[in-house]
Design a protein around this motif. Structure first.
Motif, PDB file in Angstrom:
ATOM      1  N   THR A 299       0.720  -1.361  -0.180  1.00 19.59           N
ATOM      2  CA  THR A 299       0.276   0.165  -0.274  1.00 19.59           C
ATOM      3  C   THR A 299       0.791   1.352  -0.277  1.00 19.59           C
ATOM      4  OG1 THR A 299       0.286   0.086   2.539  1.00 19.59           O
ATOM      5  CG2 THR A 299      -1.792  -0.958   1.128  1.00 19.59           C
ATOM      6  N   VAL A 300       2.108   0.852  -0.056  1.00 23.38           N
ATOM      7  CA  VAL A 300       3.011   2.575  -0.380  1.00 23.38           C
ATOM      8  C   VAL A 300       2.816   3.187  -2.063  1.00 23.38           C
ATOM      9  CG1 VAL A 300       4.224   1.195  -2.259  1.00 23.38           C
ATOM     10  CG2 VAL A 300       5.611   3.438  -1.175  1.00 23.38           C
ATOM     11  N   GLY A 301       2.055   4.696  -1.291  1.00 26.95           N
ATOM     12  CA  GLY A 301       1.557   5.114  -1.874  1.00 26.95           C
ATOM     13  C   GLY A 301       0.065   5.770  -2.028  1.00 26.95           C
ATOM     14  N   GLY A 302      -0.847   5.177  -0.988  1.00 22.55           N
ATOM     15  CA  GLY A 302      -2.410   4.561  -0.969  1.00 22.55           C
ATOM     16  C   GLY A 302      -2.203   3.596  -2.402  1.00 22.55           C
ATOM     17  N   GLY A 303      -1.350   2.693  -2.650  1.00 20.11           N
ATOM     18  CA  GLY A 303      -0.942   1.329  -3.465  1.00 20.11           C
ATOM     19  C   GLY A 303      -0.826   1.804  -5.024  1.00 20.11           C
ATOM     20  N   MET A 304      -1.087   2.925  -5.133  1.00 16.70           N
ATOM     21  CA  MET A 304      -0.238   3.622  -6.548  1.00 16.70           C
ATOM     22  C   MET A 304       1.176   3.114  -6.773  1.00 16.70           C
ATOM     23  SD  MET A 304      -3.259   3.345  -7.558  1.00 16.70           S
ATOM     24  CE  MET A 304      -3.209   4.927  -9.451  1.00 16.70           C
ATOM     25  N   ALA A 305       1.692   3.580  -5.292  1.00 24.49           N
ATOM     26  CA  ALA A 305       3.305   3.672  -6.504  1.00 24.49           C
ATOM     27  C   ALA A 305       4.109   2.264  -6.141  1.00 24.49           C
ATOM     28  CB  ALA A 305       4.490   4.324  -4.864  1.00 24.49           C
ATOM     29  N   ILE A 306       5.150   2.062  -6.847  1.00 25.67           N
ATOM     30  CA  ILE A 306       5.626   0.766  -7.293  1.00 25.67           C
ATOM     31  C   ILE A 306       7.585   1.269  -6.051  1.00 25.67           C
ATOM     32  CG2 ILE A 306       7.362  -0.263  -8.728  1.00 25.67           C
ATOM     33  CD1 ILE A 306       4.689   0.351  -9.629  1.00 25.67           C
ATOM     34  N   ALA A 307       7.026  -0.541  -5.477  1.00 31.91           N
ATOM     35  CA  ALA A 307       8.218   0.034  -4.443  1.00 31.91           C
ATOM     36  C   ALA A 307       9.393  -1.159  -5.477  1.00 31.91           C
ATOM     37  CB  ALA A 307       7.825  -1.196  -3.641  1.00 31.91           C
ATOM     38  N   ALA A 308      10.381  -1.231  -4.879  1.00 30.05           N
ATOM     39  CA  ALA A 308      11.584  -1.620  -5.135  1.00 30.05           C
ATOM     40  C   ALA A 308      12.384  -1.653  -4.587  1.00 30.05           C
ATOM     41  CB  ALA A 308      12.175  -0.917  -6.170  1.00 30.05           C
ATOM     42  N   GLY A 309      13.809  -2.766  -4.251  1.00 29.45           N
ATOM     43  CA  GLY A 309      15.048  -2.631  -3.289  1.00 29.45           C
ATOM     44  C   GLY A 309      15.842  -3.578  -3.933  1.00 29.45           C
ATOM     45  N   GLY A 310      16.680  -4.706  -2.554  1.00 31.18           N
ATOM     46  CA  GLY A 310      17.280  -5.350  -2.907  1.00 31.18           C
ATOM     47  C   GLY A 310      18.669  -5.566  -4.541  1.00 31.18           C
ATOM     48  N   LEU A 311      18.546  -3.865  -4.885  1.00 31.30           N
ATOM     49  CA  LEU A 311      19.646  -4.103  -5.876  1.00 31.30           C
ATOM     50  C   LEU A 311      20.964  -3.571  -5.419  1.00 31.30           C
ATOM     51  CD1 LEU A 311      17.418  -1.089  -5.914  1.00 31.30           C
ATOM     52  CD2 LEU A 311      18.001  -0.639  -7.685  1.00 31.30           C
ATOM     53  N   GLN A 312      21.173  -5.094  -6.479  1.00 33.84           N
ATOM     54  CA  GLN A 312      22.350  -5.794  -6.528  1.00 33.84           C
ATOM     55  C   GLN A 312      23.463  -6.156  -7.956  1.00 33.84           C
ATOM     56  OE1 GLN A 312      22.598  -9.511  -4.689  1.00 33.84           O
ATOM     57  NE2 GLN A 312      20.892  -9.689  -4.690  1.00 33.84           N
ATOM     58  N   GLU A 313      24.791  -5.429  -8.324  1.00 29.02           N
ATOM     59  CA  GLU A 313      25.527  -6.452  -9.086  1.00 29.02           C
ATOM     60  C   GLU A 313      25.354  -7.635  -9.047  1.00 29.02           C
ATOM     61  OE1 GLU A 313      28.869  -4.670 -10.328  1.00 29.02           O
ATOM     62  OE2 GLU A 313      28.688  -2.744  -8.767  1.00 29.02           O
ATOM     63  N   THR A 314      25.523  -8.706 -10.190  1.00 24.05           N
ATOM     64  CA  THR A 314      25.292 -10.027 -10.760  1.00 24.05           C
ATOM     65  C   THR A 314      25.902 -10.633 -12.101  1.00 24.05           C
ATOM     66  OG1 THR A 314      23.596 -10.722 -11.850  1.00 24.05           O
ATOM     67  CG2 THR A 314      22.867 -10.138  -9.572  1.00 24.05           C
ATOM     68  N   PRO A 315      26.181 -11.663 -12.047  1.00 24.35           N
ATOM     69  CA  PRO A 315      26.823 -12.132 -13.366  1.00 24.35           C
ATOM     70  C   PRO A 315      25.723 -12.071 -14.255  1.00 24.35           C
ATOM     71  CG  PRO A 315      27.750 -13.797 -11.527  1.00 24.35           C
ATOM     72  CD  PRO A 315      26.544 -12.718 -10.909  1.00 24.35           C
ATOM     73  N   PHE A 316      24.616 -11.391 -14.312  1.00 23.19           N
ATOM     74  CA  PHE A 316      23.489 -11.785 -14.866  1.00 23.19           C
ATOM     75  C   PHE A 316      22.906  -9.766 -14.850  1.00 23.19           C
ATOM     76  CE2 PHE A 316      23.280 -16.154 -13.001  1.00 23.19           C
ATOM     77  CZ  PHE A 316      23.659 -16.546 -15.194  1.00 23.19           C
ATOM     78  N   GLY A 317      23.814  -8.889 -14.637  1.00 21.87           N
ATOM     79  CA  GLY A 317      23.553  -7.399 -14.826  1.00 21.87           C
ATOM     80  C   GLY A 317      22.949  -7.642 -13.360  1.00 21.87           C
ATOM     81  N   LEU A 318      21.992  -6.399 -13.759  1.00 24.54           N
ATOM     82  CA  LEU A 318      21.587  -5.599 -12.508  1.00 24.54           C
ATOM     83  C   LEU A 318      20.895  -6.539 -11.929  1.00 24.54           C
ATOM     84  CD1 LEU A 318      21.523  -3.072 -10.324  1.00 24.54           C
ATOM     85  CD2 LEU A 318      19.275  -2.469 -11.828  1.00 24.54           C
ATOM     86  N   GLN A 319      20.619  -6.876 -11.087  1.00 20.98           N
ATOM     87  CA  GLN A 319      19.527  -7.545 -10.521  1.00 20.98           C
ATOM     88  C   GLN A 319      18.824  -7.198  -9.362  1.00 20.98           C
ATOM     89  OE1 GLN A 319      18.436  -9.675  -6.775  1.00 20.98           O
ATOM     90  NE2 GLN A 319      16.392  -9.890  -7.785  1.00 20.98           N
ATOM     91  N   TYR A 320      17.372  -6.552  -9.133  1.00 21.93           N
ATOM     92  CA  TYR A 320      16.054  -5.580  -8.209  1.00 21.93           C
ATOM     93  C   TYR A 320      14.854  -6.639  -8.074  1.00 21.93           C
ATOM     94  CZ  TYR A 320      14.744  -3.975 -11.966  1.00 21.93           C
ATOM     95  OH  TYR A 320      13.793  -3.341 -13.221  1.00 21.93           O
TER      96      TYR A 320
END
Length: 344
Positions: free
Chosen positions: A295-316
């Motif tokens: 319900t972040v942003g009243g349920g209208m926002a996108i939540a993101a996290g866990g950003l990290q580098e991997t052998p397959f590029g950016l992962q999140y």
């Protein structure tokens, strides 16, 4: 004066959420509710098995439900929000457009049609002008605009935020809530203590809709983004909130810090239902989580996290409320965009 609107498929799960969002909306006035022939003639309270987490608004409960037919909807209704099953929407929505109604639809039919704008307003509002092509080609006085699949909406805004780095390959694995299948979509015996690693046609929607959304419109034709996208979709026993694991390979070097900064800075819009910020980025490695963050942003926002580098590029990881941002709220937001751009 508020725009008079109607809801097609008003008794279903998304229809109920539409009513919850539209009833207090200052720009829209609910003037018509349609459903199946078996519900026509009943009050909405009688016809709908209400399952939304707030009471039926009193005046809405006493409105009479009509059949989903252009002849049954008042002529002075300017905008229709559709939550019809795609099998019904494919036949009914064009009939309403031919009759002069503008339709903002959550249904999956026609999303990939060349002259139908598939829109997330903060991402590709300019694609709405495809309606001019649509009206010319189809001879409609009305118009049809679509919002994408609930799982597509979850990860495409994060891709748009980092698109300047050159999107080349994207893989997404979804963990989708049971509400995405509708109330009767998945039985308790199937999903409790379980995960189902298949959702029919869902992978194709993520792979194709994302490329259309991130494509370019030149005023006459829409060209799709050339990135390659692969998806695997899973149903898990959460009620609401689609969590997705994303891997991205870009043409230019993209660090987790760069991606986080780009997502946080990605602009929202000055529309009533568009959140600020559009993307909420968590620093914690174990966020976002459906129960805590849907319900972040009243349920209208996108939540993101866990950003990290991997052998397959950016992962999140990313998350959105699938029946608000991913369905009813997306249609309402498209309605606001239609109003702002003079299509009503």
């Amino acid at each position: 004066m508020a725009v008079r609107v109607g809801v097609l498929g008003a008794t279903g799960a998304v229809g109920q959420r539409l009513i919850q969002l539209l009833e207090p909306h200052p720009d829209f006035d609910i003037a018509a509710l349609t459903a199946s022939d078996s519900s026509a003639g009943k009050t909405y309270r009688q016809a709908a098995k209400w399952r939304v987490d707030s009471p039926i608004p009193g005046d809405i409960g006493e409105m009479t439900v009509t059949a989903t037919d252009p002849d049954e909807v008042p002529d002075d209704v300017d905008l229709l929000f559709s939550s019809l099953p795609s099998s019904i929407g494919s036949e009914v929505e064009p009939a309403f457009c031919e009759a002069g109604y503008v339709v903002s639809s959550n249904s999956s039919n026609s999303r990939m049609a060349e002259d139908v704008p598939l829109v997330i307003p903060e991402i590709n509002a300019d694609h709405l002008d495809l309606l001019e092509v649509q009206r010319d080609e189809r001879g409609w006085d009305g118009a049809l605009v679509k919002n994408p699949n609930c799982s597509t909406i979850t990860f495409v805004p994060t891709l748009a935020a980092i698109a300047e780095y050159g999107l080349e390959k994207v893989h997404v694995s979804t963990l989708q809530a049971v509400s995405g299948a509708g109330y009767d979509g998945v039985s308790s015996m199937e999903i409790i203590d379980n995960a189902i690693p298949y959702i029919g046609s869902e992978e194709d929607k993520l792979e194709t809709e994302s490329r259309k959304l991130l494509g370019e419109f030149d005023g006459a034709e829409l060209s799709h983004n050339e990135m390659s996208v692969s998806a695997s979709c899973n149903r898990i026993p959460t009620i609401d909130g689609h969590l997705e694991n994303v891997w991205v390979e870009t043409e230019d070097e993209l660090t987790p810090a760069d991606a986080a900064e780009a997502m946080r800075a990605f602009p929202s819009l000055d529309l009533r239902s568009s959140p600020e910020p559009l993307i909420h980025v968590f620093d914690e490695p174990d966020r976002p989580q459906p129960r805590m963050d849907r319900t972040v942003g009243g349920g209208m926002a996108i939540a993101a996290g866990g950003l990290q580098e991997t052998p397959f590029g950016l992962q999140y990881n990313c998350l959105a409320h699938n029946t608000i941002r991913g369905a009813a709220g997306a249609s309402v937001l498209n309605g606001e965009l239609l109003l702002e751009n003079g299509y009503l």
